[in-house]
Design a protein around this motif. Structure first.
Motif, PDB file in Angstrom:
ATOM      1  N   ILE A   1      11.219   3.983 -16.572  1.00 27.89           N
ATOM      2  CA  ILE A   1      11.364   3.311 -15.283  1.00 27.89           C
ATOM      3  C   ILE A   1      10.355   2.169 -15.242  1.00 27.89           C
ATOM      4  CG2 ILE A   1      11.139   3.573 -12.776  1.00 27.89           C
ATOM      5  CD1 ILE A   1      11.875   6.551 -13.170  1.00 27.89           C
ATOM      6  N   TYR A   2      10.812   1.007 -14.804  1.00 28.48           N
ATOM      7  CA  TYR A   2       9.923  -0.149 -14.688  1.00 28.48           C
ATOM      8  C   TYR A   2       8.891   0.118 -13.586  1.00 28.48           C
ATOM      9  CZ  TYR A   2       8.246  -4.846 -13.797  1.00 28.48           C
ATOM     10  OH  TYR A   2       7.442  -5.937 -13.612  1.00 28.48           O
ATOM     11  N   VAL A   3       7.640   0.050 -13.942  1.00 30.83           N
ATOM     12  CA  VAL A   3       6.562   0.331 -12.996  1.00 30.83           C
ATOM     13  C   VAL A   3       5.902  -0.979 -12.580  1.00 30.83           C
ATOM     14  CG1 VAL A   3       4.361   1.500 -12.642  1.00 30.83           C
ATOM     15  CG2 VAL A   3       6.142   2.604 -13.990  1.00 30.83           C
ATOM     16  N   ASP A   4       5.988  -1.263 -11.287  1.00 35.52           N
ATOM     17  CA  ASP A   4       5.289  -2.403 -10.721  1.00 35.52           C
ATOM     18  C   ASP A   4       4.547  -1.911  -9.475  1.00 35.52           C
ATOM     19  OD1 ASP A   4       7.413  -1.988  -9.029  1.00 35.52           O
ATOM     20  OD2 ASP A   4       8.071  -4.069  -8.986  1.00 35.52           O
ATOM     21  N   LEU A   5       3.933  -2.821  -8.781  1.00 31.23           N
ATOM     22  CA  LEU A   5       3.157  -2.450  -7.604  1.00 31.23           C
ATOM     23  C   LEU A   5       4.030  -1.774  -6.555  1.00 31.23           C
ATOM     24  CD1 LEU A   5       0.414  -2.497  -6.185  1.00 31.23           C
ATOM     25  CD2 LEU A   5       1.001  -4.748  -5.291  1.00 31.23           C
TER      26      LEU A   5
ATOM     27  N   MET B   1      -7.995   1.847   0.163  1.00 31.66           N
ATOM     28  CA  MET B   1      -7.327   2.652  -0.854  1.00 31.66           C
ATOM     29  C   MET B   1      -6.590   1.789  -1.877  1.00 31.66           C
ATOM     30  SD  MET B   1      -5.943   5.770   1.495  1.00 31.66           S
ATOM     31  CE  MET B   1      -5.043   6.552   0.171  1.00 31.66           C
ATOM     32  N   TRP B   2      -6.199   0.579  -1.506  1.00 30.51           N
ATOM     33  CA  TRP B   2      -5.397  -0.256  -2.391  1.00 30.51           C
ATOM     34  C   TRP B   2      -6.134  -1.493  -2.907  1.00 30.51           C
ATOM     35  CZ3 TRP B   2      -0.998   1.309  -4.478  1.00 30.51           C
ATOM     36  CH2 TRP B   2      -0.371   2.392  -3.898  1.00 30.51           C
ATOM     37  N   ILE B   3      -7.342  -1.765  -2.453  1.00 33.19           N
ATOM     38  CA  ILE B   3      -8.028  -3.005  -2.825  1.00 33.19           C
ATOM     39  C   ILE B   3      -8.296  -3.073  -4.332  1.00 33.19           C
ATOM     40  CG2 ILE B   3     -10.402  -2.237  -2.396  1.00 33.19           C
ATOM     41  CD1 ILE B   3      -9.044  -5.658  -1.407  1.00 33.19           C
ATOM     42  N   ASP B   4      -8.605  -1.932  -4.934  1.00 28.89           N
ATOM     43  CA  ASP B   4      -8.856  -1.944  -6.369  1.00 28.89           C
ATOM     44  C   ASP B   4      -7.597  -2.361  -7.133  1.00 28.89           C
ATOM     45  OD1 ASP B   4      -7.670   0.433  -5.552  1.00 28.89           O
ATOM     46  OD2 ASP B   4      -8.722   1.675  -7.005  1.00 28.89           O
ATOM     47  N   LEU B   5      -6.435  -1.870  -6.703  1.00 30.33           N
ATOM     48  CA  LEU B   5      -5.185  -2.256  -7.368  1.00 30.33           C
ATOM     49  C   LEU B   5      -4.886  -3.743  -7.181  1.00 30.33           C
ATOM     50  CD1 LEU B   5      -2.963   0.822  -6.463  1.00 30.33           C
ATOM     51  CD2 LEU B   5      -4.188   0.364  -8.588  1.00 30.33           C
ATOM     52  N   TRP B   6      -5.124  -4.234  -5.986  1.00 30.93           N
ATOM     53  CA  TRP B   6      -4.871  -5.651  -5.720  1.00 30.93           C
ATOM     54  C   TRP B   6      -5.774  -6.541  -6.576  1.00 30.93           C
ATOM     55  CZ3 TRP B   6      -5.147  -4.739   0.231  1.00 30.93           C
ATOM     56  CH2 TRP B   6      -3.969  -4.117   0.652  1.00 30.93           C
ATOM     57  N   MET B   7      -7.049  -6.176  -6.657  1.00 30.96           N
ATOM     58  CA  MET B   7      -7.994  -6.993  -7.429  1.00 30.96           C
ATOM     59  C   MET B   7      -7.660  -6.941  -8.919  1.00 30.96           C
ATOM     60  SD  MET B   7     -10.042  -8.590  -5.474  1.00 30.96           S
ATOM     61  CE  MET B   7      -8.727  -8.798  -4.299  1.00 30.96           C
ATOM     62  N   ILE B   8      -7.291  -5.771  -9.412  1.00 29.56           N
ATOM     63  CA  ILE B   8      -6.910  -5.674 -10.825  1.00 29.56           C
ATOM     64  C   ILE B   8      -5.678  -6.527 -11.096  1.00 29.56           C
ATOM     65  CG2 ILE B   8      -6.010  -4.091 -12.579  1.00 29.56           C
ATOM     66  CD1 ILE B   8      -7.894  -1.963 -11.385  1.00 29.56           C
ATOM     67  N   LYS B   9      -4.722  -6.508 -10.163  1.00 33.11           N
ATOM     68  CA  LYS B   9      -3.506  -7.314 -10.328  1.00 33.11           C
ATOM     69  C   LYS B   9      -3.851  -8.805 -10.343  1.00 33.11           C
ATOM     70  CE  LYS B   9       1.015  -8.328  -8.428  1.00 33.11           C
ATOM     71  NZ  LYS B   9       0.887  -9.761  -8.426  1.00 33.11           N
TER      72      LYS B   9
ATOM     73  N   LEU C   1      -6.221  -9.205 -13.712  1.00 32.31           N
ATOM     74  CA  LEU C   1      -5.797  -8.708 -15.021  1.00 32.31           C
ATOM     75  C   LEU C   1      -4.287  -8.589 -15.204  1.00 32.31           C
ATOM     76  CD1 LEU C   1      -8.478  -5.893 -15.445  1.00 32.31           C
ATOM     77  CD2 LEU C   1      -8.516  -8.207 -16.388  1.00 32.31           C
ATOM     78  N   GLY C   2      -3.528  -8.526 -14.094  1.00 32.89           N
ATOM     79  CA  GLY C   2      -2.078  -8.454 -14.225  1.00 32.89           C
ATOM     80  C   GLY C   2      -1.503  -7.094 -13.858  1.00 32.89           C
ATOM     81  N   VAL C   3      -0.184  -7.079 -13.741  1.00 29.75           N
ATOM     82  CA  VAL C   3       0.528  -5.887 -13.281  1.00 29.75           C
ATOM     83  C   VAL C   3       0.427  -4.735 -14.279  1.00 29.75           C
ATOM     84  CG1 VAL C   3       2.806  -4.989 -12.641  1.00 29.75           C
ATOM     85  CG2 VAL C   3       2.123  -7.257 -11.903  1.00 29.75           C
ATOM     86  N   GLU C   4       0.480  -5.052 -15.559  1.00 24.80           N
ATOM     87  CA  GLU C   4       0.419  -3.993 -16.570  1.00 24.80           C
ATOM     88  C   GLU C   4      -0.889  -3.204 -16.457  1.00 24.80           C
ATOM     89  OE1 GLU C   4       0.263  -3.547 -21.397  1.00 24.80           O
ATOM     90  OE2 GLU C   4       1.317  -5.261 -20.544  1.00 24.80           O
TER      91      GLU C   4
ATOM     92  N   GLY D   1      -0.823  -0.690 -13.605  1.00 25.28           N
ATOM     93  CA  GLY D   1      -0.143   0.550 -13.968  1.00 25.28           C
ATOM     94  C   GLY D   1      -1.031   1.471 -14.785  1.00 25.28           C
ATOM     95  N   ILE D   2      -1.726   0.917 -15.756  1.00 19.44           N
ATOM     96  CA  ILE D   2      -2.624   1.727 -16.592  1.00 19.44           C
ATOM     97  C   ILE D   2      -3.755   2.307 -15.749  1.00 19.44           C
ATOM     98  CG2 ILE D   2      -4.295   1.611 -18.483  1.00 19.44           C
ATOM     99  CD1 ILE D   2      -2.408  -0.558 -19.735  1.00 19.44           C
ATOM    100  N   TYR D   3      -4.357   1.473 -14.922  1.00 21.05           N
ATOM    101  CA  TYR D   3      -5.449   1.942 -14.060  1.00 21.05           C
ATOM    102  C   TYR D   3      -4.971   3.027 -13.099  1.00 21.05           C
ATOM    103  CZ  TYR D   3      -8.875   1.971 -10.290  1.00 21.05           C
ATOM    104  OH  TYR D   3      -9.777   2.370  -9.335  1.00 21.05           O
TER     105      TYR D   3
END
Length: 170
Positions: A79-83, A141-149, A152-155, A158-160
């Motif tokens: 399954i394609y994993v994106d934000l 709760m989501w700021i770390d994901l936003w900053m990584i995106k 560093l990008g969407v991939e 997903g890893i994080y």
């Protein structure tokens, strides 16, 4: 206050979408998240008022297990994993937790419920800021994901996310 937070998110939806690098309707998912977090808090507080103090732990467990299952399913079924996928499985966990909280309450609890206008006025007076806290919690709760995106990008998001959820199960 929740109404004000929803209006602000809707008004600034284009700026939010631009910041996240997502589509414009992503703000709907943010609003849904704020509402679900608020409902889960109400359910946890109601359970605690009934003497069931472990309910917060159950909510966290259900949310993490659903998220973990969503990541595992994505891995095994390609399954394609994106934000947006991550947000959806996160919110699905909260939906299941809310249903668990409210459907495990006794039916008798609602029959004895009789609101008092003075008490409701006091509740509203002292709790007007809670939705802002819910919105802030959602952002935290989501700021770390936003900053990584952003950096560093969407991939890498997903890893994080996978690594974070895997290590926080224990």
């Amino acid at each position: 206050s929740l109404f004000i937070a929803v209006i602000l998110i809707y008004v600034f939806r284009l700026k939010i979408a631009n910041l996240l690098g997502t589509m414009e309707n992503f703000s709907i998912w943010i609003i849904l998240g704020i509402i679900l977090l608020s409902l889960s808090s109400v359910g946890v507080y109601a359970k605690q008022a009934m003497g069931r103090t472990l309910s917060l732990g159950y909510v966290q467990l259900i949310c993490r297990l659903v998220f973990f299952a969503g990541i595992i399913l994505a891995f095994f079924y390609n399954i394609y994993v994106d934000l947006l996928y991550l947000v959806k499985i996160f919110l699905l966990g909260y939906i299941l937790a809310i249903f668990t909280l409210f459907f495990t309450m006794s039916n008798n609890i609602w029959r004895r419920f009789c609101p008092d206008k003075k008490i409701l006025k006091n509740i509203l007076h002292y709790s007007w800021a809670i939705p802002f806290g819910g919105a802030a919690a959602y952002i935290v709760m989501w700021i770390d994901l936003w900053m990584i995106k952003v950096f560093l990008g969407v991939e890498q998001v997903g890893i994080y996310s996978w690594a974070y959820q895997l290590t926080s199960l224990g």
